[in-house]
Design an enzyme around this catalytic site. Structure first.
Site, PDB file in Angstrom:
ATOM      1  N   THR A 262      71.140  12.301  34.571  1.00  0.00           N
ATOM      2  CA  THR A 262      71.508  13.746  33.425  1.00  0.00           C
ATOM      3  C   THR A 262      72.721  13.488  32.567  1.00  0.00           C
ATOM      4  O   THR A 262      73.432  12.824  32.323  1.00  0.00           O
ATOM      5  CB  THR A 262      71.932  14.683  33.997  1.00  0.00           C
ATOM      6  OG1 THR A 262      70.693  14.558  35.479  1.00  0.00           O
ATOM      7  CG2 THR A 262      71.533  16.409  33.743  1.00  0.00           C
TER       8      THR A 262
ATOM      9  N   LYS B 185      67.054  12.442  31.732  1.00  0.00           N
ATOM     10  CA  LYS B 185      66.924  14.037  32.342  1.00  0.00           C
ATOM     11  C   LYS B 185      68.066  15.477  31.196  1.00  0.00           C
ATOM     12  O   LYS B 185      69.073  14.461  30.903  1.00  0.00           O
ATOM     13  CB  LYS B 185      67.323  14.952  33.495  1.00  0.00           C
ATOM     14  CG  LYS B 185      67.206  16.138  34.055  1.00  0.00           C
ATOM     15  CD  LYS B 185      67.273  15.976  35.235  1.00  0.00           C
ATOM     16  CE  LYS B 185      67.351  17.589  35.526  1.00  0.00           C
ATOM     17  NZ  LYS B 185      68.080  18.438  35.668  1.00  0.00           N
TER      18      LYS B 185
ATOM     19  N   TYR C 121      75.309  12.571  38.159  1.00  0.00           N
ATOM     20  CA  TYR C 121      76.198  12.417  36.067  1.00  0.00           C
ATOM     21  C   TYR C 121      77.082  11.936  36.426  1.00  0.00           C
ATOM     22  O   TYR C 121      77.725  10.741  37.222  1.00  0.00           O
ATOM     23  CB  TYR C 121      76.911  13.825  36.983  1.00  0.00           C
ATOM     24  CG  TYR C 121      76.186  14.975  37.106  1.00  0.00           C
ATOM     25  CD1 TYR C 121      75.497  15.726  35.643  1.00  0.00           C
ATOM     26  CD2 TYR C 121      75.963  15.750  37.842  1.00  0.00           C
ATOM     27  CE1 TYR C 121      74.666  16.612  35.888  1.00  0.00           C
ATOM     28  CE2 TYR C 121      75.393  17.382  38.364  1.00  0.00           C
ATOM     29  CZ  TYR C 121      74.446  17.531  36.712  1.00  0.00           C
ATOM     30  OH  TYR C 121      74.702  18.682  36.773  1.00  0.00           O
TER      31      TYR C 121
ATOM     32  N   ARG D  55      79.930  28.866  30.719  1.00  0.00           N
ATOM     33  CA  ARG D  55      79.833  29.506  31.860  1.00  0.00           C
ATOM     34  C   ARG D  55      80.330  30.992  32.198  1.00  0.00           C
ATOM     35  O   ARG D  55      80.633  30.449  33.420  1.00  0.00           O
ATOM     36  CB  ARG D  55      79.157  29.250  33.819  1.00  0.00           C
ATOM     37  CG  ARG D  55      78.567  27.892  33.026  1.00  0.00           C
ATOM     38  CD  ARG D  55      77.399  27.198  34.403  1.00  0.00           C
ATOM     39  NE  ARG D  55      76.367  26.404  33.193  1.00  0.00           N
ATOM     40  CZ  ARG D  55      76.284  25.487  34.458  1.00  0.00           C
ATOM     41  NH1 ARG D  55      76.560  25.740  36.100  1.00  0.00           N
ATOM     42  NH2 ARG D  55      75.320  24.436  34.369  1.00  0.00           N
TER      43      ARG D  55
ATOM     44  N   TYR E 187      75.907  32.614  40.503  1.00  0.00           N
ATOM     45  CA  TYR E 187      76.184  30.758  40.261  1.00  0.00           C
ATOM     46  C   TYR E 187      74.832  29.963  39.961  1.00  0.00           C
ATOM     47  O   TYR E 187      74.570  29.254  39.009  1.00  0.00           O
ATOM     48  CB  TYR E 187      76.724  30.164  40.871  1.00  0.00           C
ATOM     49  CG  TYR E 187      76.494  28.296  41.082  1.00  0.00           C
ATOM     50  CD1 TYR E 187      77.373  27.776  39.939  1.00  0.00           C
ATOM     51  CD2 TYR E 187      75.714  27.788  42.616  1.00  0.00           C
ATOM     52  CE1 TYR E 187      76.923  26.396  40.184  1.00  0.00           C
ATOM     53  CE2 TYR E 187      74.830  26.606  42.073  1.00  0.00           C
ATOM     54  CZ  TYR E 187      76.242  25.735  41.296  1.00  0.00           C
ATOM     55  OH  TYR E 187      75.637  23.986  41.589  1.00  0.00           O
TER      56      TYR E 187
ATOM     57  N   SER F 289      70.549  16.113  44.065  1.00  0.00           N
ATOM     58  CA  SER F 289      71.023  16.292  43.027  1.00  0.00           C
ATOM     59  C   SER F 289      72.955  15.400  43.399  1.00  0.00           C
ATOM     60  O   SER F 289      73.035  15.053  44.705  1.00  0.00           O
ATOM     61  CB  SER F 289      71.645  17.247  43.219  1.00  0.00           C
ATOM     62  OG  SER F 289      73.168  17.942  42.030  1.00  0.00           O
TER      63      SER F 289
ATOM     64  N   ARG G 223      71.582  26.450  30.871  1.00  0.00           N
ATOM     65  CA  ARG G 223      72.204  26.373  31.906  1.00  0.00           C
ATOM     66  C   ARG G 223      73.879  25.779  31.070  1.00  0.00           C
ATOM     67  O   ARG G 223      75.220  25.295  31.680  1.00  0.00           O
ATOM     68  CB  ARG G 223      72.523  25.711  33.301  1.00  0.00           C
ATOM     69  CG  ARG G 223      71.760  26.466  34.911  1.00  0.00           C
ATOM     70  CD  ARG G 223      71.420  26.026  35.353  1.00  0.00           C
ATOM     71  NE  ARG G 223      72.637  25.961  36.263  1.00  0.00           N
ATOM     72  CZ  ARG G 223      72.949  27.018  37.409  1.00  0.00           C
ATOM     73  NH1 ARG G 223      72.327  27.823  37.502  1.00  0.00           N
ATOM     74  NH2 ARG G 223      74.064  26.691  38.201  1.00  0.00           N
TER      75      ARG G 223
ATOM     76  N   HIS H  40      68.386  21.891  30.936  1.00  0.00           N
ATOM     77  CA  HIS H  40      69.129  22.325  32.538  1.00  0.00           C
ATOM     78  C   HIS H  40      68.985  23.920  32.751  1.00  0.00           C
ATOM     79  O   HIS H  40      69.571  24.543  33.649  1.00  0.00           O
ATOM     80  CB  HIS H  40      70.613  21.758  32.163  1.00  0.00           C
ATOM     81  CG  HIS H  40      71.245  21.006  33.313  1.00  0.00           C
ATOM     82  ND1 HIS H  40      71.905  20.629  33.318  1.00  0.00           N
ATOM     83  CD2 HIS H  40      71.845  21.823  34.426  1.00  0.00           C
ATOM     84  CE1 HIS H  40      72.355  19.545  34.128  1.00  0.00           C
ATOM     85  NE2 HIS H  40      72.475  20.793  35.122  1.00  0.00           N
TER      86      HIS H  40
HETATM   87  C1  LIG Z   1      71.576  25.686  41.311  1.00  0.00           C
HETATM   88  C2  LIG Z   1      71.683  25.290  40.095  1.00  0.00           C
HETATM   89  C3  LIG Z   1      71.943  23.749  40.276  1.00  0.00           C
HETATM   90  C4  LIG Z   1      71.609  22.920  39.384  1.00  0.00           C
HETATM   91  N1  LIG Z   1      72.512  21.629  39.639  1.00  0.00           N
HETATM   92  C5  LIG Z   1      72.249  20.468  39.039  1.00  0.00           C
HETATM   93  C6  LIG Z   1      72.966  18.813  39.026  1.00  0.00           C
HETATM   94  O1  LIG Z   1      72.651  19.030  39.387  1.00  0.00           O
HETATM   95  N2  LIG Z   1      72.007  18.220  38.470  1.00  0.00           N
HETATM   96  C7  LIG Z   1      71.139  18.789  37.427  1.00  0.00           C
HETATM   97  O2  LIG Z   1      70.575  17.283  36.468  1.00  0.00           O
HETATM   98  N3  LIG Z   1      70.820  19.820  36.655  1.00  0.00           N
HETATM   99  C8  LIG Z   1      71.277  20.368  38.057  1.00  0.00           C
HETATM  100  N4  LIG Z   1      70.378  22.353  37.310  1.00  0.00           N
HETATM  101  C9  LIG Z   1      68.710  22.220  36.483  1.00  0.00           C
HETATM  102  C10 LIG Z   1      68.061  21.540  37.377  1.00  0.00           C
HETATM  103  O3  LIG Z   1      68.060  20.440  37.767  1.00  0.00           O
HETATM  104  C11 LIG Z   1      66.704  22.104  36.414  1.00  0.00           C
HETATM  105  O4  LIG Z   1      67.026  21.415  35.139  1.00  0.00           O
HETATM  106  C12 LIG Z   1      67.217  23.692  36.228  1.00  0.00           C
HETATM  107  O5  LIG Z   1      67.413  24.594  37.402  1.00  0.00           O
HETATM  108  C13 LIG Z   1      64.820  24.163  35.677  1.00  0.00           C
HETATM  109  O6  LIG Z   1      64.985  25.373  35.620  1.00  0.00           O
HETATM  110  P1  LIG Z   1      64.357  26.391  36.640  1.00  0.00           P
HETATM  111  O7  LIG Z   1      65.762  26.461  37.435  1.00  0.00           O
HETATM  112  O8  LIG Z   1      64.429  27.349  35.011  1.00  0.00           O
HETATM  113  O9  LIG Z   1      63.115  26.204  37.135  1.00  0.00           O
HETATM  114  C14 LIG Z   1      70.912  22.368  38.709  1.00  0.00           C
HETATM  115  C15 LIG Z   1      70.165  23.899  38.525  1.00  0.00           C
HETATM  116  C16 LIG Z   1      70.384  25.360  39.320  1.00  0.00           C
HETATM  117  C17 LIG Z   1      69.862  26.626  39.290  1.00  0.00           C
END
Ligand SMILES: Cc1cc2nc3c(=O)[nH]c(=O)nc-3n(C[C@H](O)[C@H](O)[C@H](O)COP(=O)(O)O)c2cc1C
Length: 424
Positions: free
Chosen positions: A191, A288, A165, A200, A61, A143, A315, A312
């Site tokens: 976001t 974002k 969100y 995913r 995850y 978050s 993701r 993101h």
């Molecule tokens: C485990 C995980 C949970 C995430 N949850 C959120 C979230 O709740 N809200 C959000 O805007 N982005 C979320 N993201 C995206 C991160 O804010 C960010 O955009 C991203 O991790 C940046 O890339 P990096 O992991 O390569 O540094 C999540 C990323 C990961 C890895």
């Protein structure tokens, strides 16, 4: 549209060059580091250890991208396409990476990105990340999908950033904004790149679900990771009870055979809702997930204070352009909005490349969560220290007394091709 006197803009965001004494930079004698951190020489080193500690679905995850992982790979490849042209014989002895963002001077030009589920990977993950970021004088974005109530994260870490969100429904928007303001947050990050849940497949394959389904396979995955089982899961159950998703939709337990997490439809969200939020939210408003220069223009015209150029972390939409490549185009339309970026930043050199291409600040996700998995507060503090050291060293090697000296003139294409606004 104006920014409503909230004081954003170029002046507020200019990087200040305040000479900082070496001992306040957070350097630490390597010999006094706990043994388990001595091999952590760079941010990527934390992943190797975290992978062994986390149950397979949870590691999947955190680490995973989406579909073919094209964006995940592109995020890193974009940095590799760029090389530096360093300048020699520049006195950089008074260099500083301190950076002012929305009126606050942070220790370095990077912060901790919002990550839902942090408290599923690391014990009190949200609190640890918020607490250490505050100690290091760096921003951490709480978050909206966290397993810890936003009020608790705020209290523990003094973070002033909250990520939401949101669906298009006005009562939902106003209720959350009121709650976030009441908790004392000053910067709201909305976001945008989550219009629908992303595909995913890796989560399906590894057995990850939110909430987690109690299956024999999950039990086996957890039993084979005793360190996580005892140090994170059982410890959480004993000290706090079953974690719940706290800030979004109905309060859903982390493990449930039947529970469904609903957070409302987000595919109706449009610019008129951003304008509504602008009217309702008195603090800074940041979007974002902006990648298109035209969206940057619309954000500016809607009175937004800043944008985070992000896919993101690869993701959401597979194949979405790497934020590093999108930066110059967004910057060109941003006016006096603050431009930040995330996705794939792992090294001091990456931070400097992003700054050269128009970012005023960057955020980093996964590596800090892995660091919390490896060694809690100590791990995150060490990861921050490593990145700060890299930036400091790179500034000297590049001939940069100040981060304001970093611009596209210090870059060239690594492989003889083009690196600038080419869109993947
Ligand atoms: C485990 C995980 C949970 C995430 N949850 C959120 C979230 O709740 N809200 C959000 O805007 N982005 C979320 N993201 C995206 C991160 O804010 C960010 O955009 C991203 O991790 C940046 O890339 P990096 O992991 O390569 O540094 C999540 C990323 C990961 C890895």
């Amino acid at each position: 549209m104006a920014n409503g006197g909230r004081g954003s803009g170029a002046a507020a965001d200019a990087r200040v060059v305040a000479p900082v004494a070496e001992d306040t930079l957070g350097w630490r004698d390597k010999r006094t580091l706990p043994r388990h951190l001595r091999d952590m020489l760079a941010l990527d080193d934390f992943e190797t250890v975290a992978r062994r500690r986390l149950p397979r679905p949870i590691y999947g995850y955190v680490s995973g991208g989406v579909e073919t992982n094209a964006s995940l790979r592109a995020n890193r490849a974009a940095f590799d396409d760029i090389a530096f042209v360093p300048k020699m014989l520049v006195d950089t002895s008074m260099r500083s990476a301190a950076t002012t963002l929305f009126g606050h001077t942070y220790a370095a030009p990077f912060g901790l990105a919002p990550m839902g589920g942090s408290s599923l990977a690391a014990y009190q993950g949200d609190i640890v990340l918020a607490r250490v970021a505050a100690q290091a004088n760096l921003p951490m974005i709480t978050s909206g999908a966290s397993l810890t109530a936003l009020e608790k994260v705020k209290q523990a870490g003094r973070t002033s950033w909250f990520q939401a969100y949101l669906s298009h429904e006005t009562p939902v928007i106003s209720a959350l904004l009121e709650r976030v303001a009441r908790a004392g947050f000053e910067t709201l990050v909305l976001t945008l790149d989550v219009q629908v849940p992303s595909n995913r497949e890796n989560n399906v394959r590894s057995g990850y679900n939110a909430p987690l389904r109690p299956t024999p396979r999950l039990a086996w995955d957890c039993l084979t990771r005793p360190r996580w089982l005892c140090g994170m899961f059982l410890r959480t159950l004993i000290t706090q009870g079953m974690p719940h998703f706290e800030n979004m939709g109905p309060r859903t337990p982390l493990i449930s055979a039947t529970g469904v997490r609903t957070s409302g439809r987000r595919d109706k969200l449009a610019w008129k809702h951003v304008e509504l939020m602008r009217r309702l939210w008195r603090g800074r408003l940041v979007l974002k997930g902006v990648l298109d220069p035209e969206d940057a223009r619309l954000a500016r015209e809607s009175g937004v204070d800043g944008v985070i150029v992000s896919n993101h972390g690869g993701r959401q939409l597979d194949g979405a352009v790497a934020p590093l490549r999108a930066l110059p185009g967004v910057k060109a339309q941003a006016g006096d909005m603050t431009v930040m970026m995330d996705s794939g930043v792992r090294r001091g050199t990456d931070v400097l490349k992003a700054l050269a291409l128009g970012a005023q600040f960057v955020f980093i996700g996964r590596p800090f969560l892995y660091a919390a998995v490896v060694a809690g507060d100590e791990g995150v503090a060490h990861a921050i220290r490593l990145l700060r050291e890299e930036i400091d060293r790179d500034m000297a090697l590049l001939g940069l007394p100040s981060l304001t000296d970093m611009g596209p003139q210090r870059l060239t294409a690594a492989k003889g091709g083009e690196f600038l606004p080419r869109r993947d």
